[in-house]
Design a protein around this motif. Sequence first.
Motif, short mmCIF file in Angstrom:
data_model
loop_
_atom_site.label_atom_id
_atom_site.label_comp_id
_atom_site.label_asym_id
_atom_site.label_seq_id
_atom_site.Cartn_x
_atom_site.Cartn_y
_atom_site.Cartn_z
N ASN A 1 -11.89 10.44 40.20
CA ASN A 1 -10.58 10.37 39.56
C ASN A 1 -9.60 11.38 40.13
O ASN A 1 -9.87 12.58 40.13
CB ASN A 1 -10.73 10.62 38.06
CG ASN A 1 -9.65 9.95 37.25
OD1 ASN A 1 -9.47 8.74 37.36
ND2 ASN A 1 -8.92 10.72 36.47
N LEU B 1 -7.72 5.07 46.98
CA LEU B 1 -7.67 5.50 45.60
C LEU B 1 -8.31 4.47 44.67
O LEU B 1 -9.01 4.83 43.72
CB LEU B 1 -6.23 5.77 45.17
CG LEU B 1 -5.47 6.86 45.95
CD1 LEU B 1 -4.07 7.01 45.38
CD2 LEU B 1 -6.21 8.18 45.93
N GLN B 2 -8.09 3.20 44.95
CA GLN B 2 -8.70 2.16 44.13
C GLN B 2 -10.22 2.13 44.30
O GLN B 2 -10.97 1.92 43.34
CB GLN B 2 -8.10 0.80 44.48
CG GLN B 2 -6.63 0.68 44.14
CD GLN B 2 -6.35 0.95 42.67
OE1 GLN B 2 -7.00 0.37 41.79
NE2 GLN B 2 -5.40 1.83 42.39
N GLY C 1 -4.42 4.10 37.33
CA GLY C 1 -4.71 5.53 37.34
C GLY C 1 -4.90 6.08 35.94
O GLY C 1 -4.41 5.54 34.96
N ARG C 2 -5.58 7.19 35.85
CA ARG C 2 -5.90 7.78 34.56
C ARG C 2 -5.91 9.30 34.65
O ARG C 2 -6.82 9.97 34.17
CB ARG C 2 -7.23 7.24 34.05
CG ARG C 2 -8.33 7.15 35.09
CD ARG C 2 -9.60 6.52 34.57
NE ARG C 2 -10.66 6.55 35.57
CZ ARG C 2 -11.10 5.48 36.21
NH1 ARG C 2 -10.59 4.29 35.95
NH2 ARG C 2 -12.08 5.57 37.09
N THR C 3 -4.90 9.86 35.30
CA THR C 3 -4.79 11.30 35.47
C THR C 3 -4.59 11.98 34.12
O THR C 3 -3.68 11.61 33.36
CB THR C 3 -3.63 11.64 36.41
OG1 THR C 3 -3.90 11.09 37.70
CG2 THR C 3 -3.42 13.14 36.52
N ASP D 1 -15.50 6.01 39.63
CA ASP D 1 -15.24 7.13 38.72
C ASP D 1 -14.96 8.42 39.46
O ASP D 1 -15.30 9.52 38.99
CB ASP D 1 -16.40 7.32 37.73
CG ASP D 1 -16.46 6.20 36.71
OD1 ASP D 1 -15.39 5.83 36.18
OD2 ASP D 1 -17.56 5.68 36.46
N HIS E 1 -11.36 12.83 33.20
CA HIS E 1 -10.98 11.73 32.32
C HIS E 1 -12.14 11.35 31.42
O HIS E 1 -11.95 11.08 30.22
CB HIS E 1 -10.52 10.53 33.13
CG HIS E 1 -10.13 9.36 32.28
ND1 HIS E 1 -11.01 8.32 32.00
CD2 HIS E 1 -8.98 9.07 31.64
CE1 HIS E 1 -10.40 7.45 31.22
NE2 HIS E 1 -9.18 7.87 30.99
N TRP F 1 -12.02 4.75 45.00
CA TRP F 1 -12.53 5.90 44.26
C TRP F 1 -12.56 5.64 42.75
O TRP F 1 -13.53 5.96 42.08
CB TRP F 1 -11.66 7.12 44.55
CG TRP F 1 -11.95 7.78 45.88
CD1 TRP F 1 -13.10 7.67 46.61
CD2 TRP F 1 -11.09 8.64 46.61
NE1 TRP F 1 -13.01 8.41 47.76
CE2 TRP F 1 -11.79 9.02 47.80
CE3 TRP F 1 -9.80 9.11 46.41
CZ2 TRP F 1 -11.23 9.87 48.75
CZ3 TRP F 1 -9.25 9.96 47.35
CH2 TRP F 1 -9.94 10.35 48.51
N LEU F 2 -11.48 5.09 42.24
CA LEU F 2 -11.44 4.82 40.80
C LEU F 2 -12.58 3.92 40.36
O LEU F 2 -13.13 4.09 39.27
CB LEU F 2 -10.09 4.19 40.43
CG LEU F 2 -8.88 5.12 40.44
CD1 LEU F 2 -7.60 4.31 40.27
CD2 LEU F 2 -8.99 6.18 39.37
N SER G 1 -13.88 14.68 40.07
CA SER G 1 -12.43 14.71 40.09
C SER G 1 -11.92 15.29 41.39
O SER G 1 -12.56 16.15 42.02
CB SER G 1 -11.90 15.54 38.91
OG SER G 1 -12.09 14.88 37.69
#
Length: 621
Positions: free
Chosen positions: A117, A108-109, A155-157, A115, A326, A111-112, A95
């Motif tokens: 986050n 950011l994409q 995103g999944r913050t 995983d 997450h 990184w997502l 994270s």
Amino acid sequence: MSARSAALLFSIILASGAEAADVGNRLTYLDEFCNPYYVGLHTPKLITPQWMGEEGVEAVIVLANDDLKEVAGHEAYIRPIVTRLKQIDARSGMSLMGTQVDPDDPQLQAWLAEDVNPEAHTWHHPCPCLQNGSLARARQTFDACVDNLRRIPGGRTVAFRMPCCDSMNSVSPRFFTEIYNQTTPEGHFLTMDSSVFHVFTADDPELPRELVYDGDGREKFRKYLPTDRVMANYVENYPYPYVIARLCWEFSPLMPSDWDAQHLNGVCSPLTVRDLKAAVDAAVVKQGVFSLCFHTHGWIDNHQVIEMIDHAAARHGPKVRFLNFHQVQTRLDENLLGAQPLRAPNGQDNGVRLLDLNHDGYMDVVVGNETVRRTRVWCPETGKWTTGGFPVRIVRVDKQGNRRDAGVRFGVLQPSGFASILVRNEETSGVWHFDGSQWKAEPAGLRGLALDGPVATSLAGRDRGVRLRDLDRDGVCELVVGNEKQRAVFRRAADGRTWQRAPFSLPEAATIVDAQGRDAGLRFVDVDEDGRADVVFSNAGHYCLDLFSSMTDGWSRRVLSGRRGDGPAENEIPMIVRADGTNNGAWFKYGQMWVQNEDTGKRLPDEIDRRRLREDLLADH
């Protein structure tokens, strides 16, 4: 702070040790308005196998790197770490606690997809967040960060870390009740925090001595608590997720962070890496968790973090998993709570409670909402959950969709120490006892609970100030009620089923809730350290401290009282609740009363007001 004051605080902390288990009061934390620091060595465990959902995994580590703003620098720092994690297990994650991040940055994409986050760390990074008299500014910097991160496509913050929580007293009960537990202007909310630090200590008999002591006899992890300032933001010997104020999962970062480590050892010290390896081993022994709070500021090298990762992989193999927040949240919701998260879709209370039902030392789960009434009991022998029903709703939903407290009060009413519930509202009344496998109704369970009419636990969704608490330490709770109309204490009758009124009540003018069902400013605290709960009461109007004498005389020893503003502020008990009914940021721990809020931040030494219970509150009385 003077060297003498620092030494005194440290001596109090060392002397506090681990409090003995208190069977009758082991469930009182469920009714506390907000205390981020209630867990400890004797709190029932929530071990990793209870929520992980993967056989053989015994410990989870979240690598959570702070202060994400400029993504290129973070990418350079974390790239070797991410690469190593993926080599060990392609499902690994980490994270990044972000501030003013551009939601459309293509990094950011990327990184997502790996995983990695992004999580919340406030917009402006104020230290402390609550400061200079403005709660509104603290709320705005939190809300702006959360809403911005939720604009990241896909995103999944879910999580938050308070700025500077490793170096100052920036965490406060007021933050959780008045900011975190609300929703943002765009209707968003979070479900996890990682701001309250955790310290392994030598008080835990399950930990090998080499994991908690250095060769020179110092405690390996306690030594990282800064001695040049007062530091209250930590818990001891509870390396497990726990719930704060019913709506927030706390996933504690380990002491030391890289800031604490460089503050003691110097930057990039091999001593820090040595101790982090010991922390990994301790987490595995306890089947627990920790989050590493670290930065890209040069306090720890990325290859030193990899050295810790390699140690975990070489010594413990698949027993340890590296996840992001997450991933942790998803597993808690699905495998522990049975797809019933703490927060409902509108961000309010979903009627989920964690407690040890059968007094075996492990957390169980009950759910009581408009769609699910469920009990989940963990069996440590089989490593499995058993599921049954739950007799009542813990929350009720009004016509506007707001979720209100139904007044279900948990306590110990059986000699076995198993949990019981008591409730009386407009729809439901009764007492139920858990017998190890199911809940059984007590037909006469409310008989005798009358005081100018029935004693209710909730009316119109308002808390009526009923609490189950073992006052005489015999292992079975009494019932205390304190609202604007009723103040009394009841104890179990000789038949063990009905209630009789005790010859005393709460001290004059001290109530648990106000007429609106809000926190009135009363806390049960053992001020004189005789093993029995005294009453500390303090709000915007008045304050008092009353010591418990006996089950005949109750809280008959008034030590301190007054109307706020009639004398010097230093002689008053700080407010627990403000005039508007909001939490003022007070808690009791390590023999002291602590207060952190926007009026202490940047205005008082160490950002906090503190009163030593015996030395200050009992002085000259």
